[in-house]
Design a protein around this motif. Structure first.
Motif, PDB file in Angstrom:
ATOM      1  N   SER A 101      -1.608  -1.338  -4.111  1.00 44.87           N
ATOM      2  CA  SER A 101      -2.743  -0.486  -3.764  1.00 44.87           C
ATOM      3  C   SER A 101      -2.241   0.908  -3.432  1.00 44.87           C
ATOM      4  CB  SER A 101      -3.504  -1.066  -2.565  1.00 44.87           C
ATOM      5  OG  SER A 101      -3.974  -2.369  -2.844  1.00 44.87           O
ATOM      6  N   GLN A 102      -3.109   1.877  -3.597  1.00 49.58           N
ATOM      7  CA  GLN A 102      -2.738   3.285  -3.487  1.00 49.58           C
ATOM      8  C   GLN A 102      -3.373   3.915  -2.256  1.00 49.58           C
ATOM      9  OE1 GLN A 102      -0.770   5.000  -5.543  1.00 49.58           O
ATOM     10  NE2 GLN A 102      -1.182   7.114  -5.013  1.00 49.58           N
ATOM     11  N   SER A 103      -2.650   4.868  -1.653  1.00 52.06           N
ATOM     12  CA  SER A 103      -3.160   5.664  -0.546  1.00 52.06           C
ATOM     13  C   SER A 103      -2.812   7.123  -0.794  1.00 52.06           C
ATOM     14  CB  SER A 103      -2.538   5.193   0.773  1.00 52.06           C
ATOM     15  OG  SER A 103      -3.009   5.947   1.864  1.00 52.06           O
ATOM     16  N   VAL A 104      -3.556   8.022  -0.158  1.00 52.80           N
ATOM     17  CA  VAL A 104      -3.204   9.449  -0.177  1.00 52.80           C
ATOM     18  C   VAL A 104      -2.318   9.690   1.041  1.00 52.80           C
ATOM     19  CG1 VAL A 104      -4.064  11.812  -0.098  1.00 52.80           C
ATOM     20  CG2 VAL A 104      -5.362  10.041  -1.317  1.00 52.80           C
ATOM     21  N   MET A 105      -1.118  10.247   0.819  1.00 49.91           N
ATOM     22  CA  MET A 105      -0.125  10.299   1.886  1.00 49.91           C
ATOM     23  C   MET A 105       0.483  11.688   2.067  1.00 49.91           C
ATOM     24  SD  MET A 105       1.848   6.668   1.840  1.00 49.91           S
ATOM     25  CE  MET A 105       0.948   5.104   1.976  1.00 49.91           C
ATOM     26  N   PRO A 106      -0.222  12.592   2.766  1.00 47.82           N
ATOM     27  CA  PRO A 106       0.420  13.847   3.184  1.00 47.82           C
ATOM     28  C   PRO A 106       1.544  13.514   4.167  1.00 47.82           C
ATOM     29  CG  PRO A 106      -1.681  13.561   4.301  1.00 47.82           C
ATOM     30  CD  PRO A 106      -1.596  12.468   3.277  1.00 47.82           C
ATOM     31  N   HIS A 107       2.692  14.154   4.024  1.00 50.43           N
ATOM     32  CA  HIS A 107       3.851  13.751   4.812  1.00 50.43           C
ATOM     33  C   HIS A 107       3.646  13.956   6.313  1.00 50.43           C
ATOM     34  CE1 HIS A 107       7.848  14.563   6.684  1.00 50.43           C
ATOM     35  NE2 HIS A 107       8.118  13.412   6.093  1.00 50.43           N
ATOM     36  N   ALA A 108       3.313  15.171   6.725  1.00 48.65           N
ATOM     37  CA  ALA A 108       3.190  15.494   8.146  1.00 48.65           C
ATOM     38  C   ALA A 108       2.545  16.857   8.294  1.00 48.65           C
ATOM     39  CB  ALA A 108       4.574  15.494   8.820  1.00 48.65           C
ATOM     40  N   LEU A 151       0.887  -1.158   0.000  1.00 51.02           N
ATOM     41  CA  LEU A 151       0.000   0.000   0.000  1.00 51.02           C
ATOM     42  C   LEU A 151       0.922   1.202   0.000  1.00 51.02           C
ATOM     43  CD1 LEU A 151      -2.847   1.333   0.328  1.00 51.02           C
ATOM     44  CD2 LEU A 151      -2.374   1.357   2.791  1.00 51.02           C
ATOM     45  N   GLY A 152       0.930   1.959  -1.082  1.00 53.88           N
ATOM     46  CA  GLY A 152       1.907   3.029  -1.216  1.00 53.88           C
ATOM     47  C   GLY A 152       1.268   4.359  -1.550  1.00 53.88           C
ATOM     48  N   GLY A 153       2.115   5.384  -1.551  1.00 52.76           N
ATOM     49  CA  GLY A 153       1.614   6.694  -1.924  1.00 52.76           C
ATOM     50  C   GLY A 153       2.742   7.692  -2.102  1.00 52.76           C
ATOM     51  N   GLU A 154       2.551   8.599  -3.032  1.00 54.93           N
ATOM     52  CA  GLU A 154       3.486   9.706  -3.233  1.00 54.93           C
ATOM     53  C   GLU A 154       3.355  10.668  -2.057  1.00 54.93           C
ATOM     54  OE1 GLU A 154       6.491  11.588  -5.108  1.00 54.93           O
ATOM     55  OE2 GLU A 154       5.457   9.912  -6.085  1.00 54.93           O
ATOM     56  N   GLY A 155       4.476  10.970  -1.388  1.00 54.03           N
ATOM     57  CA  GLY A 155       4.430  11.914  -0.288  1.00 54.03           C
ATOM     58  C   GLY A 155       4.038  13.304  -0.771  1.00 54.03           C
ATOM     59  N   ILE A 156       3.074  13.904  -0.080  1.00 56.43           N
ATOM     60  CA  ILE A 156       2.587  15.243  -0.439  1.00 56.43           C
ATOM     61  C   ILE A 156       3.193  16.262   0.517  1.00 56.43           C
ATOM     62  CG2 ILE A 156       0.566  16.728  -0.647  1.00 56.43           C
ATOM     63  CD1 ILE A 156       0.765  14.656  -2.846  1.00 56.43           C
ATOM     64  N   PHE A 157       3.880  17.257  -0.051  1.00 58.49           N
ATOM     65  CA  PHE A 157       4.539  18.312   0.712  1.00 58.49           C
ATOM     66  C   PHE A 157       4.041  19.678   0.237  1.00 58.49           C
ATOM     67  CE2 PHE A 157       7.410  14.718   0.344  1.00 58.49           C
ATOM     68  CZ  PHE A 157       7.961  14.574   1.613  1.00 58.49           C
ATOM     69  N   MET A 158       4.315  20.702   1.039  1.00 57.65           N
ATOM     70  CA  MET A 158       3.960  22.062   0.622  1.00 57.65           C
ATOM     71  C   MET A 158       5.074  22.713  -0.191  1.00 57.65           C
ATOM     72  SD  MET A 158       4.183  24.014   4.283  1.00 57.65           S
ATOM     73  CE  MET A 158       5.638  23.956   5.339  1.00 57.65           C
ATOM     74  N   PHE A 159       6.162  21.970  -0.408  1.00 55.36           N
ATOM     75  CA  PHE A 159       7.288  22.474  -1.187  1.00 55.36           C
ATOM     76  C   PHE A 159       7.598  21.481  -2.301  1.00 55.36           C
ATOM     77  CE2 PHE A 159       8.677  20.734   2.951  1.00 55.36           C
ATOM     78  CZ  PHE A 159       9.263  19.550   2.533  1.00 55.36           C
ATOM     79  N   PRO A 160       8.393  21.853  -3.297  1.00 56.27           N
ATOM     80  CA  PRO A 160       8.693  20.937  -4.406  1.00 56.27           C
ATOM     81  C   PRO A 160       9.427  19.684  -3.927  1.00 56.27           C
ATOM     82  CG  PRO A 160       9.280  23.182  -4.974  1.00 56.27           C
ATOM     83  CD  PRO A 160       8.963  23.187  -3.512  1.00 56.27           C
ATOM     84  N   SER A 161       9.256  18.605  -4.676  1.00 62.18           N
ATOM     85  CA  SER A 161       9.971  17.364  -4.416  1.00 62.18           C
ATOM     86  C   SER A 161      10.593  16.898  -5.730  1.00 62.18           C
ATOM     87  CB  SER A 161       9.016  16.308  -3.867  1.00 62.18           C
ATOM     88  OG  SER A 161       8.434  15.539  -4.901  1.00 62.18           O
ATOM     89  N   PRO A 162      11.426  15.869  -5.721  1.00 58.15           N
ATOM     90  CA  PRO A 162      11.970  15.348  -6.978  1.00 58.15           C
ATOM     91  C   PRO A 162      10.889  14.866  -7.941  1.00 58.15           C
ATOM     92  CG  PRO A 162      13.253  14.536  -5.137  1.00 58.15           C
ATOM     93  CD  PRO A 162      12.049  15.212  -4.546  1.00 58.15           C
ATOM     94  N   ALA A 163       9.676  14.649  -7.426  1.00 59.13           N
ATOM     95  CA  ALA A 163       8.598  14.155  -8.278  1.00 59.13           C
ATOM     96  C   ALA A 163       7.758  15.267  -8.888  1.00 59.13           C
ATOM     97  CB  ALA A 163       7.684  13.215  -7.482  1.00 59.13           C
ATOM     98  N   TYR A 164       7.746  16.450  -8.261  1.00 57.26           N
ATOM     99  CA  TYR A 164       6.859  17.503  -8.762  1.00 57.26           C
ATOM    100  C   TYR A 164       7.380  18.887  -8.374  1.00 57.26           C
ATOM    101  CZ  TYR A 164       4.999  16.637  -4.025  1.00 57.26           C
ATOM    102  OH  TYR A 164       4.863  16.424  -2.670  1.00 57.26           O
ATOM    103  N   PRO A 165       7.081  19.898  -9.225  1.00 58.61           N
ATOM    104  CA  PRO A 165       7.539  21.264  -8.961  1.00 58.61           C
ATOM    105  C   PRO A 165       6.653  22.015  -7.976  1.00 58.61           C
ATOM    106  CG  PRO A 165       6.385  21.201 -11.042  1.00 58.61           C
ATOM    107  CD  PRO A 165       6.451  19.784 -10.557  1.00 58.61           C
TER     108      PRO A 165
END
Length: 439
Positions: A185-192, A148-162
Motif C-alpha cells: 500500500s502507498q502513502s504520501v511521505m514528506p520527510h520532515a 505501507l510505503g512511500g517515496e520520501g519527499i524533500f525540497m532538494f534532489p534525491s537519488p530518485a528525482y532531480p
C-alpha cells in the motif's frame, strides 16, 4: 457437518489480541485464502472444519504478527557506519552523503535484508519511508511481507528525482503501479518540516486527499527541530503542521518527542496516529516521548524501530521491552506503560499506523498474519502470562514460524521465499561499496 478450509493451525497457546484480549489454550485457527475464518479451542475448530492442510505447531504461543510502524528498510546497508552522534550531525554529515550515491539495486538489496530480519524476528507488516521506494516494494513482493510505503519527499534532489516536482510524479506512478497489490500500500511521505517547505507540505496534503492515501512525516523529533521550525516559520512543528492541514486521521507522525501537553491534546482531537521509536530516540539522545500522557488522552500510539542505522536492529520484541522499561523509569511509576498497552502498540496500534482494520489481531475476518514463539525456550519458562512473556521475556530469537496472508514465510530456521545464503553473499559484497562512500 463440517466446513472446508485451506488450513487449520493448532497451538498450545493463542494470544488473540481480540477486543476481549482472549488467550486460548489448546487452540485452533481456521484459514481460508489469506483470511482467518474461525478461532477457538482445538476441539471445536477441528470438529467444525475439514482442512486441505493442517499445521500442528505444538508447544508454541501463536500471536498476531508484529507491526513496525516506522522504519527505513534499506538502511540496513548503513547499520553501524555512524554511531554515537546527535540526529542532525548523524543525518547531514554521514547518512545523507552516502544516500546520495544509492541506486535501485542497492535499495532493493538492503530492503530484502530488512525483510529477512523482520521475518525472522516476528514482524509481518511495516511502514517504510525511503528513497527509490519502488525497489523496496520489489523486495517486499519477493519476501512476502506487508508494507505501507512511500517515496520520501524533500525540497532538494534525491537519488530518485532531480527536483520535487518529479518526486510528486513518482508518488503518483508508484500508486498506479502497486495499488492492486494485496500486500503493498502507498502513502504520501514528506520527510520532515526541516527538509520541506509550506508549499511542499500543502501539496502533499492535497495529493493524499486526491488519491485517498495516508500521510506519514517525521514530526517533533528533537528540540533542535523545534528551534529550526520556530526560526523558519514562527511556530513549533505540531502547530505548524496543523495549520497546513496535515494533522488528521489519515496522518501518522513519527517520533513525537518534543511535544507539549497541549500539542498532544491536538493530536488526540485530530485523530493523528503516533509512531513511537524509543530505541532510536534513546540512541540519538533525541528525548523521550510522553507516551503515558498520549495513552491517557486517547492518542492512537504505534511502535517502530526507525532504520537499522539508528537503532541498530529491526526487532520489535526488544522495542517492546525498551518501551515498557523506558517509560516506567522516566516516570518513576512501575504501573506506567503496562505490558498489555505496549503489546497493543505493536499490534493494534501498528494496524492504525498502517491504516488497516484487518491486521493486528487473530479473529475471524482478519488477515492470516501470525507468528509462533517456542514455549520450550528457557527464557519463556514457566508460562504464567503470555502477554508478559511477549513484552518482557521474548527476544525474537524464539520465533519459530512467521505467516503472512496464510502463507508461511519462515519455519524452524528456514526461509521459504528468500534465498538467504545468496542474500548473505550479496550483502558481504556491497559492504566495501558502502565504506568507499563514507565521509
Amino acid at each position: 457437518m463440517t466446513t472446508v478450509c485451506d488450513l487449520l493451525v493448532r497451538a498450545d497457546q493463542i494470544l488473540t489480541q481480540n477486543p476481549l484480549r482472549t488467550v486460548i489454550e489448546q487452540g485452533g485457527i481456521a484459514i481460508t485464502g489469506d483470511t482467518i475464518t474461525d478461532v477457538g479451542s482445538w476441539e471445536e475448530i477441528s470438529n467444525r472444519y475439514q482442512p486441505v492442510n493442517t499445521l500442528d505447531l505444538g508447544n508454541v504461543l501463536v500471536m498476531p504478527g508484529l507491526v513496525n510502524a516506522h522504519t527505513h528498510a534499506a538502511m540496513t546497508l548503513l547499520r553501524g557506519v555512524a554511531d554515537d552522534l546527535p540526529l542532525m550531525e548523524w543525518l547531514t554529515k554521514h547518512i545523507f552523503p552516502v544516500e546520495q550515491h544509492l541506486n535501485r539495486d542497492f535499495v532493493e538489496l538492503g530492503a530484502l535484508l530488512a525483510c529477512a530480519e523482520m521475518t525472522r524476528l516476528g514482524t509481518t507488516s511495516f511502514c517504510d519511508m525511503y528513497l527509490l521506494e519502488d525497489a523496496t516494494y520489489s523486495a517486499v513482493d519477493k519476501a512476502g511481507l506487508r508494507i505501507l510505503g512511500g517515496e520520501g519527499i524533500f525540497m532538494f534532489p534525491s537519488p530518485a528525482y532531480p527536483n520535487t516536482d518529479r518526486g510528486f510524479e513518482i508518488v503518483k506512478e508508484l500508486h498506479a503501479k502497486w495499488k492492486n497489490h494485496p500486500r503493498i500500500s502507498q502513502s504520501v511521505m514528506p520527510h520532515a518540516v526541516y527538509t520541506t517547505t509550506p508549499a511542499i507540505l500543502t501539496r502533499c496534503r492535497e495529493l493524499a486527499e486526491e488519491l485517498d492515501l495516508p500521510i506519514n512525516i517525521h514530526l517533533g523529533e528533537t528540540p533542535t527541530e523545534t528551534e529550526q521550525c520556530l526560526k523558519a516559520f514562527g511556530k513549533r512543528p505540531v502547530p505548524y503542521a496543523h495549520d497546513l492541514g496535515l494533522l488528521s486521521p489519515r496522518t501518522t507522525i513519527a517520533h513525537a518527542v518534543d511535544l507539549t501537553e497541549a500539542e498532544i491534546d491536538l493530536l488526540a482531537e485530530t485523530g493523528t496516529v503516533v509512531a513511537h521509536n524509543p530505541e532510536s530516540n534513546m540512541k540519538l539522545a533525541s528525548g523521550i516521548a510522553n507516551i503515558p500522557y498520549m495513552l491517557e488522552k486517547g492518542v492512537r500510539v504505534s511502535l517502530g524501530t526507525d532504520g537499522a542505522a539508528s537503532n541498530n536492529a529491526l526487532n520489535m520484541f526488544t522495542e517492546m521491552t525498551s518501551c515498557a522499561l523506558l517509560h516506567k523509569v522516566h516516570s518513576m511509576d512501575p504501573t506506567c506503560a503496562p505490558a498489555q498497552s505496549v503489546l497493543d502498540m505493536a499490534t493494534l496500534g501498528g494496524a492504525a499506523a498502517m491504516h488497516r482494520q484487518d491486521i493486528g489481531s487473530i479473529a475471524p475476518g482478519m488477515k492470516a498474519d501470525m507468528i509462533a514463539l517456542d514455549l520450550n525456550a528457557p527464557n519463556l519458562l514457566p508460562l504464567h502470562n503470555p502477554v508478559s512473556h511477549a513484552v518482557y521475556a521474548a527476544t525474537g530469537a524464539e520465533v519459530r514460524m512467521t505467516m503472512v496472508s496464510g502463507e508461511v514465510l519462515y519455519n524452524d530456521g528456514t526461509y521459504l521465499r528468500i534465498d538467504y545464503p545468496a542474500l548473505v553473499a550479496e550483502i558481504r559484497a556491497v559492504r566495501d561499496w558502502v565504506r568507499s562512500k563514507l565521509v
